[in-house]
Design an enzyme around this catalytic site. Sequence first.
Site, PDB file in Angstrom:
ATOM      1  N   ASP A   1       0.812  -1.220   0.000  1.00 21.38           N
ATOM      2  CA  ASP A   1       0.000   0.000   0.000  1.00 21.38           C
ATOM      3  C   ASP A   1       0.842   1.265   0.000  1.00 21.38           C
ATOM      4  OD1 ASP A   1      -2.165  -1.651   0.368  1.00 21.38           O
ATOM      5  OD2 ASP A   1      -2.159  -1.386   2.550  1.00 21.38           O
TER       6      ASP A   1
HETATM    7  N1  URA Z   1      -1.341  -5.938   3.883  1.00 22.81           N
HETATM    8  C1  URA Z   1      -1.733  -4.643   3.962  1.00 22.81           C
HETATM    9  O1  URA Z   1      -2.707  -4.334   4.629  1.00 22.81           O
HETATM   10  N2  URA Z   1      -1.030  -3.729   3.302  1.00 22.81           N
HETATM   11  C2  URA Z   1       0.061  -4.026   2.551  1.00 22.81           C
HETATM   12  O2  URA Z   1       0.658  -3.128   1.950  1.00 22.81           O
HETATM   13  C3  URA Z   1       0.449  -5.369   2.478  1.00 22.81           C
HETATM   14  C4  URA Z   1      -0.262  -6.301   3.158  1.00 22.81           C
END
Ligand code: URA
Length: 238
Positions: A103
Site C-alpha cells: 500500500d
Molecule cells: N497488507 C496490507 O494491509 N497492506 C500491505 O501493503 C500489504 C499487506
Amino acid sequence: MRINKFIASCGVASRRKAENLIKEGRISVNDKVIFDLSIDVDPINDKVFFDGKEIKIENDEKIYILLNKPEGYIASVKDQFDRKSVLDIVKIDKRIYPVGRLDYETSGLLLLTNDGDLTYKLTHPKHEVDKTYIASVRGIPTDDELRSFRNGLEIDHYISAKAKITVVKSDVKKNYSVCKVTIHEGHNRQVRKMLEKIGHPVMNLKRISMGSLSLNQLEVGQYRYLTEEEVRYLKNIK
Ligand code: URA
C-alpha cells in the site's frame, strides 16, 4: 505467444495486469483493438500497440531489485492522482514493475523486476510465499483475538487462510502494541483488514521479509540488486 505473455515480455505490465489492459481496450493488434484474453500473437509478424504506441519484446536481460519502500509512494507506475511512485526512486533505464502489492502508506520490502514469469509465479495464489510484517496497532490484542487472527477471519468476501501473529511489545499507558504478522496470501490491504477485524486498527505497517529474503540493514528509500543465490531461490519456489 499468448497476448498477456507478449505484453509482459515487453516490460509493460505483469501478465495479470496485462489482462486488465486488454479488458480496458488499451491493447491493439495490427491496428485492431482486442478484448479477447486468449488471443495469440506472432512476435515477429504481428504489431502490438499499448495506448497507441507500438511495444516490442525487450532483450532478455532480467533485473531483480529489492527496495525498502518508504511510506507515501505507490507500488505501481504513476496513478491518476500523480502520487509519487517507487519508480521515481529506482531509476534504471529498463522497464521494471513491482511484484505484488504494497500500500501507499505501507513501507518495507518490495521486489521489482522485468521478469514477468517470476512475477506471475510469486503472485499466483498457488505459490504465494510467506510475507512478514511489523504492525503497530491500537490497543492490546487478547489471546482470543490472536487465536481468531491465526485461524482465519471473514474479510470482505473471503476467509483468510491460517496466519501467524505474535505480540512483540505492548504499552498499556500509550494503548498500543507492536505485532509481528506472517501471511502467505496477498489480498488487498489484507493485514490492515485482518487487524481491524480483531479490533486493533493499524497505525503503521512495514514488510520486513518475503520468503527467505529480508530487508536486513537496507535503509528506507534504498535499493539493491538481488544476489544470484536469491534469484535462484525465488525461481525454485514450488
Ligand atoms: N497488507 C496490507 O494491509 N497492506 C500491505 O501493503 C500489504 C499487506
